[in-house]
Design a protein around this motif. Structure first.
Motif, PDB file in Angstrom:
ATOM      1  N   ARG B  38       0.847  -1.203   0.000  1.00 16.63           N
ATOM      2  CA  ARG B  38       0.000   0.000   0.000  1.00 16.63           C
ATOM      3  C   ARG B  38       0.875   1.242   0.000  1.00 16.63           C
ATOM      4  O   ARG B  38       0.583   2.235  -0.664  1.00 16.63           O
ATOM      5  CB  ARG B  38      -0.907   0.021   1.223  1.00 16.63           C
ATOM      6  N   LYS B  39       1.952   1.176   0.795  1.00 20.96           N
ATOM      7  CA  LYS B  39       2.857   2.309   0.906  1.00 20.96           C
ATOM      8  C   LYS B  39       3.506   2.584  -0.455  1.00 20.96           C
ATOM      9  O   LYS B  39       3.604   3.722  -0.903  1.00 20.96           O
ATOM     10  CB  LYS B  39       3.930   2.014   1.952  1.00 20.96           C
ATOM     11  N   GLU B  40       3.889   1.505  -1.130  1.00 20.66           N
ATOM     12  CA  GLU B  40       4.512   1.649  -2.459  1.00 20.66           C
ATOM     13  C   GLU B  40       3.540   2.274  -3.447  1.00 20.66           C
ATOM     14  O   GLU B  40       3.944   2.953  -4.381  1.00 20.66           O
ATOM     15  CB  GLU B  40       4.953   0.277  -2.977  1.00 20.66           C
ATOM     16  N   ARG B  41       2.260   1.994  -3.249  1.00 19.75           N
ATOM     17  CA  ARG B  41       1.261   2.585  -4.142  1.00 19.75           C
ATOM     18  C   ARG B  41       0.931   4.010  -3.743  1.00 19.75           C
ATOM     19  O   ARG B  41       0.037   4.626  -4.330  1.00 19.75           O
ATOM     20  CB  ARG B  41      -0.023   1.741  -4.128  1.00 19.75           C
ATOM     21  N   GLY B  42       1.606   4.527  -2.731  1.00 18.53           N
ATOM     22  CA  GLY B  42       1.458   5.941  -2.396  1.00 18.53           C
ATOM     23  C   GLY B  42       0.478   6.239  -1.283  1.00 18.53           C
ATOM     24  O   GLY B  42       0.112   7.395  -1.067  1.00 18.53           O
ATOM     25  N   GLN B  43       0.028   5.201  -0.553  1.00 14.97           N
ATOM     26  CA  GLN B  43      -0.878   5.487   0.557  1.00 14.97           C
ATOM     27  C   GLN B  43      -0.063   5.868   1.797  1.00 14.97           C
ATOM     28  O   GLN B  43       1.066   5.433   1.970  1.00 14.97           O
ATOM     29  CB  GLN B  43      -1.754   4.268   0.853  1.00 14.97           C
ATOM     30  N   ASP B  44      -0.680   6.681   2.645  1.00 18.49           N
ATOM     31  CA  ASP B  44      -0.023   7.136   3.872  1.00 18.49           C
ATOM     32  C   ASP B  44      -0.306   6.116   4.971  1.00 18.49           C
ATOM     33  O   ASP B  44      -1.375   6.109   5.563  1.00 18.49           O
ATOM     34  CB  ASP B  44      -0.591   8.520   4.226  1.00 18.49           C
ATOM     35  N   VAL B  45       0.659   5.220   5.199  1.00 17.65           N
ATOM     36  CA  VAL B  45       0.456   4.095   6.112  1.00 17.65           C
ATOM     37  C   VAL B  45       1.292   4.267   7.372  1.00 17.65           C
ATOM     38  O   VAL B  45       2.480   4.596   7.285  1.00 17.65           O
ATOM     39  CB  VAL B  45       0.855   2.768   5.424  1.00 17.65           C
ATOM     40  N   PRO B  89      -3.299   9.490   9.538  1.00 19.86           N
ATOM     41  CA  PRO B  89      -2.834   8.741   8.364  1.00 19.86           C
ATOM     42  C   PRO B  89      -4.033   8.230   7.566  1.00 19.86           C
ATOM     43  O   PRO B  89      -5.164   8.295   8.052  1.00 19.86           O
ATOM     44  CB  PRO B  89      -2.071   7.575   8.985  1.00 19.86           C
ATOM     45  N   GLN B  90      -3.757   7.729   6.371  1.00 17.21           N
ATOM     46  CA  GLN B  90      -4.840   7.103   5.591  1.00 17.21           C
ATOM     47  C   GLN B  90      -5.124   5.716   6.148  1.00 17.21           C
ATOM     48  O   GLN B  90      -6.267   5.302   6.242  1.00 17.21           O
ATOM     49  CB  GLN B  90      -4.391   6.933   4.133  1.00 17.21           C
ATOM     50  N   VAL B  91      -4.032   5.032   6.493  1.00 19.95           N
ATOM     51  CA  VAL B  91      -4.161   3.649   6.923  1.00 19.95           C
ATOM     52  C   VAL B  91      -3.377   3.428   8.208  1.00 19.95           C
ATOM     53  O   VAL B  91      -2.236   3.873   8.318  1.00 19.95           O
ATOM     54  CB  VAL B  91      -3.604   2.681   5.852  1.00 19.95           C
TER      55      VAL B  91
END
Lengths: 710, 335
Positions: B38-45, B89-91
């Motif tokens: 998810r982080k690699e896809r740009g989500q704020d984890v 954060p997003q996640v």
């Protein structure tokens, strides 16, 4: 003693295979079954196991080309109408004798010309030879689930695997991703190629659908796990409970069998399918009915349900008695017909079985409904049921010259070669070329350039009657059947429709004649059966006609005073009956052809009022003329002949008008009440009009003749 | 399932649960691997909680992630809800959902902390083992002989938007583990079903997509109630589903009939069935209405063997029920 004869019992237990079967189980193409299987296989090979690939589609081979794949046994190639098909080479694998063999897509149907129709049958051969098999399948490929799958997706799955194949698996690995993750893969284009390669329709890739499929897959995996566990620890008390399934020609039978199989598997019960018929022998069951029953018995055998055929005059009692004798605990039946029961027909089969079954439980199976429609278990009434796949296929990029050569090559195989269908590699219908188009086109042009794209196609679930109507209206010889994904699945030709229509027509005609449909050809139906079918209606009509005597009694004064009225009585009432029967027949036919809908009743009224008046006037004029002529020649009717003529004329107009009106409205009334309009048989109308005609006649007479004759 | 229910003008966060049936099946690994992707896809984890002992393979996975450290309160790690809400954060990833917070904490249980994060619109990815779900605990204890104290309520799990069963092929598993695996599969199927029903309900879709069997036993004082209830329980057990038992209130019962019936209902209740008494002029209508609203798939009814000329010609109420209940199986028990 009880007089049912046991014709045959077909035991269907499979032999226990020696190889081990592992199934990678998922809920849609793209969850990663093949990937997981390849990863495990590569791992096994690394640990020294002798692993080969028996079948893998070219897509997966290309994707994993860089990986260290086990050796591939080259598939057999079959020339098909659209190119070549690759099928697993069982012989070569048996010669090679690996320890483990990978076979992708267990539910696949083999190309025509293969040794076996289904890939799972190929896999059985490998297992029996002691080869371990790794394979993949989706939950929707499971035969007993197709009704649920239809309810979820609206799709009829054609390539299925019988449940026992999954149950016999030594291991079921659930390959799972969440629907959301699968949708992401779809967006990124990972799934698309896989989906196209396996022919999975795009419709299922909607979140709620995927969620439902996933739940089904998980439950199925849990069930497989439990069954295996119990099998292992010897807890499976199969035979403890027995379920009897009633097999008939009813299209819902297939659904019934699937449901019974499923319940039996969960309850560890055994299943037995029984068909009871009342004909002299199985082969004397009339044709379309027998075919349907045979197909259902075959289907039961495929699901490994033992089948029995019984012969008895009282099928409901025979079924219950058989169940009792064989220690059956539950009887599975399909629902009674949708049509409201006519009270004089008595209870139907299901009701009778429920009443007879004093010590047996009876389960009447649900008919799942999707968007207000019932499923077509074996779609007897749908286009899919009468279509066939014997049609000429052409690839779009063939030249006209090559195409004609291809037609010549294929012509011998097919009955219906007026059109050729242009399909792309994934069987999407692109267009249609007629033979005339081909023969009149330039030889070097491509099929793609001359094909017609404005063709008509029909969905699989189109009602047969609508198909018949369409073919008749458009004057087509055949029409292609296309599934929701745009894939061509077959054609329906005018020949197919013809035989279907003939059968339907004879049923309708018999009903118009005032009896129930005969269950066989006229000459082979037994005398007793014939009388049975006809006597009921005749008796009812007879009782109805007795009302004429009552009415006559009411007017006995008039008759005694003017005997001349009695002379014209048969003339008047039969004119009413005739005009009524005529109108009924016309309206029923128009309804059957779909020209008239229920809401058109007032248009029929408007037409029949003017038609009835005109017909009445015509008959009235003829009747009056006859009175005038006879009076002129012999003076038959005495001094009041003019008023008598007027009475006859007016009565005829009234009776004929009433006859046409009631004759044309009765079918509407019956349909409104949910009955078959065809049972508004002509004799019934005649009876109705006879009684009222009598009343009209005498009422008119008493008004006109008062003070003169009366 | 897309869940668009907005709380306080804010979209509720999505809850994704990785369900394991034994330790060591690799659910934490799977979860942190997903966090990395998810982080690699740009989500704020961010990571809200780790297990006390972090294995090496997971340590490398989480090394690049931002961790909001748990508060240590008397040796019990407590999620720092306030810090996470501030950080927004997003996640948020939580390894281990079943923890009881020490007295004096913001919430008594960790799952309540998670509720707060979700309500604030933060997506939560968490992991939990089968034995920590309150209605599974005893069944797991019967298999493993071990009982755990902190549990999370089933209703919390049912609210999950996504559930992932972390599974390993069972060939290598002990019989005990296979039974746990089956339980985990069935549990996740039930959680998925709950989500499906929620989705159908919120989109105004009339059932019909339920993948789960449900049996309804309809009793009268004269019916062969013992057999019907026993059979219902057996079926519900085999299909791993609920059993409903109803009786449609009738005014003309004698006192002895009424006692008899009460006995049956009590029997059913104590056997774990859900019991209801229905009101209605027309018993068949009442039963059908109840059955439809509870997504019943099979109705059990009794059928009297005493027939009279009327029922022989026109059919009995059972015949009527069979006709009207098109979308359900009807199983008739003679008595």
């Amino acid at each position: 003693m009880f007089a049912s004869s046991l014709i045959e019992i077909m035991p269907t237990m499979p032999s226990v295979p020696k190889g081990r079967l592992r199934i990678y189980f998922g809920y849609a193409a793209g969850v990663g079954k093949t990937y997981q299987m390849l990863a495990d296989a590569t791992d096994m090979a690394k640990h020294g196991a002798d692993v080969v690939i028996g079948f893998l589609d070219s897509q997966a081979r290309d994707n994993d080309a860089e990986k260290d794949l086990p050796g591939i046994i080259p598939p057999l190639r079959f020339a098909t109408r659209t190119g070549t098909a690759e099928e697993i080479d069982v012989e070569a694998i048996l010669r090679r004798r690996p320890k483990v063999c990978l076979v992708d897509e267990l539910a696949h149907s083999n190309a025509a010309g293969s040794a076996r129709a289904k890939r799972w049958e190929d896999v059985q051969i490998l297992l029996n030879a002691g080869i371990d098999v790794l394979t993949t399948m989706n939950v929707q490929d499971l035969a007993s689930l197709s009704d649920q799958i239809w309810q979820i997706t609206g799709l009829h799955i054609r390539e299925t695997v019988p449940d026992w194949v999954l149950q016999q698996a030594d291991e079921v690995v659930m390959v799972d991703v969440t629907p959301r993750a699968l949708m992401h893969r779809l967006e990124r284009g990972v799934v698309h190629a896989k989906r196209a390669a396996t022919g999975t329709p795009a419709e299922i890739y909607q979140e709620p659908t995927l969620v439902a499929l996933r739940e089904l897959a998980i439950r199925q995996t849990a069930q497989a796990l439990e069954a295996r566990q119990e099998g292992r620890s010897g807890q499976a008390e199969r035979g403890a409970e027995r379920i009897l399934v009633h097999v008939s020609a009813n299209p819902a039978t297939a659904m019934l069998l699937r449901r019974a199989r499923r319940v039996a598997d969960y309850l560890h019960a055994t299943c037995i399918a029984v068909c009871v018929h009342s004909e002299r022998s199985f082969s004397s069951i009339p044709e379309p009915v027998r075919q349907a029953i045979e197909r259902h018995l075959q289907f039961a055998a495929n699901l490994q349900i033992e089948t029995v055929v019984l012969q008895d005059k009282n099928p409901a009692r025979a079924l219950v008695e058989f169940g009792r004798q064989h220690d059956v605990s539950q009887l599975f039946l399909s629902r009674p017909a949708k049509e409201r029961r006519r009270w004089f027909a008595g209870l139907d089969f299901t009701d009778r079985v429920v009443q007879q079954a004093r010590d047996l439980e009876v389960t009447v199976i649900a008919e799942p409904i999707r968007e207000g429609r019932a499923p077509s278990a074996y779609p007897e009434d749908e286009a899919g049921a009468i279509m066939h796949s014997g049609f000429v296929r052409l690839p779009p990029d063939m030249t006209v010259d090559e195409a004609i050569g291809e037609l010549r090559r294929q012509a011998a195989n097919f009955e219906m070669i007026h059109y050729a269908y242009v399909l792309d590699e994934s069987q999407h219908l692109l267009g249609i070329v007629s033979f005339r188009d081909l023969l009149s086109a330039q030889r070097s042009r491509r099929v793609r350039e001359i094909m017609r794209k404005d063709y008509l196609s029909i969905p699989e679930d189109m009602d047969q009657r609508d198909v018949a109507r369409l073919l008749a209206q458009k004057r087509l010889l055949a029409v292609p059947v296309v599934d929701p994904g745009g894939h061509m699945v077959g054609i329906v030709s005018s020949n197919d429709i013809l035989s279907m229509v003939q059968q339907a027509a004879s049923e309708t005609i018999q009903k118009i004649g005032g009896m129930e449909a005969l269950e066989g050809p006229y000459l082979s139906v037994s005398l007793r059966h014939m009388v049975q079918k006809r006597a009921g209606w005749l008796a009812i009509l007879f009782v109805g006609e007795m009302l004429t005597a009552t009415a006559m009694g009411y007017f006995s004064d008039e008759v005694s005073r003017a005997v001349v009225l009695a002379l014209f009585l048969p003339l008047i009432i039969s004119s009413g009956g005739n005009s009524g029967s005529q109108a009924t027949t016309l309206v029923i036919r128009a309804m059957a052809m779909g020209e008239l809908k229920l809401r058109d009743w007032w248009r029929v009224v408007a037409r029949e009022v003017s038609t009835g008046l005109a017909l009445g006037v015509i008959l009235g004029v003829i009747g009056i003329s006859r009175i005038l002529v006879w009076q002129g020649v012999r003076g038959t009717y005495g001094p009041h002949y003019l008023v008598i003529a007027a009475t006859i004329g007016c009565s005829l107009v009234g009776v004929v008008l009433f006859g046409t009106l009631s004759g044309s409205m009765l079918p509407f009334v019956l349909r409104r009440c949910g009955l078959d309009p065809a049972s508004a048989s002509a004799p019934f109308v005649a009876t109705l009009v006879d009684v009222t005609g009598l009343i009209i006649y005498f009422t008119v007479a008493s008004i006109i003749l008062r003070g003169t004759v009366l | 399932m897309p869940d668009e229910s907005a709380v306080g003008g804010q979209m509720r966060g999505r809850l994704k649960v990785f369900l394991g049936y034994a330790s060591g099946v690799g659910k934490s690994y799977r979860m942190f691997d997903e966090a990395r992707r998810r982080k690699e896809r740009g989500q704020d984890v961010i990571i809200g909680a780790l297990q006390p002992r972090v294995p090496d393979e997971i340590r490398t996975l989480v090394s690049s992630s931002e961790v909001v450290p748990t508060l240590d309160s008397g040796g019990v790690p407590v999620i720092d809800v306030e810090a996470i809400l501030r950080r927004r954060p997003q996640v948020c990833v939580v390894d281990g959902l079943a923890y009881d917070n020490p007295p004096g904490s913001r919430n008594a249980h960790r799952w309540q902390d998670i509720e707060e994060l979700l309500a604030a619109g933060i997506n939560v990815v968490g992991s939990v083992n089968l034995q920590f779900i309150d209605d599974q605990r005893d069944a797991v204890a019967r298999i493993t002989g071990k009982t755990v104290t902190p549990t999370i309520p089933r209703s919390f799990l049912n609210g999950a938007d996504e559930i992932v069963i972390v599974d390993i092929p069972s060939e290598a598993l002990s019989e005990q583990a296979i039974r746990l695996r089956e339980m985990a599969l069935l549990l996740s199927a039930d959680v998925i079903e709950a989500g499906l029903q929620r989705y159908l309900h919120s989109h105004g879709i009339e059932s019909g997509l339920g993948m789960r069997e449900k049996f309804l036993v309809c009793l009268t004082p004269h019916s062969n109630a013992e057999r019907m209830i026993a059979s219902g329980l057996r079926n519900a057990g085999r299909f791993h589903c609920d059993l409903l038992v109803v009786y449609v209130e009738q005014s003309h019962l004698t006192p002895s009939e009424r006692t008899q019936l009460e006995n049956y209902l009590a029997q059913a209740r104590s056997a774990g069935a859900h019991v209801d008494v229905l009101q209605g002029q027309d018993p068949i209508e009442a039963i059908l209405k109840y059955a439809r609203s509870h997504s019943v798939t099979q109705i059990f009814v009794g059928h009297s063997l005493k027939s009279n000329p009327w029922t022989r010609i026109f059919g009995s109420p059972v015949n009527r029920l069979i006709r009207s209940a098109r979308d359900m199986d009807v199983r008739v028990f003679p008595h």
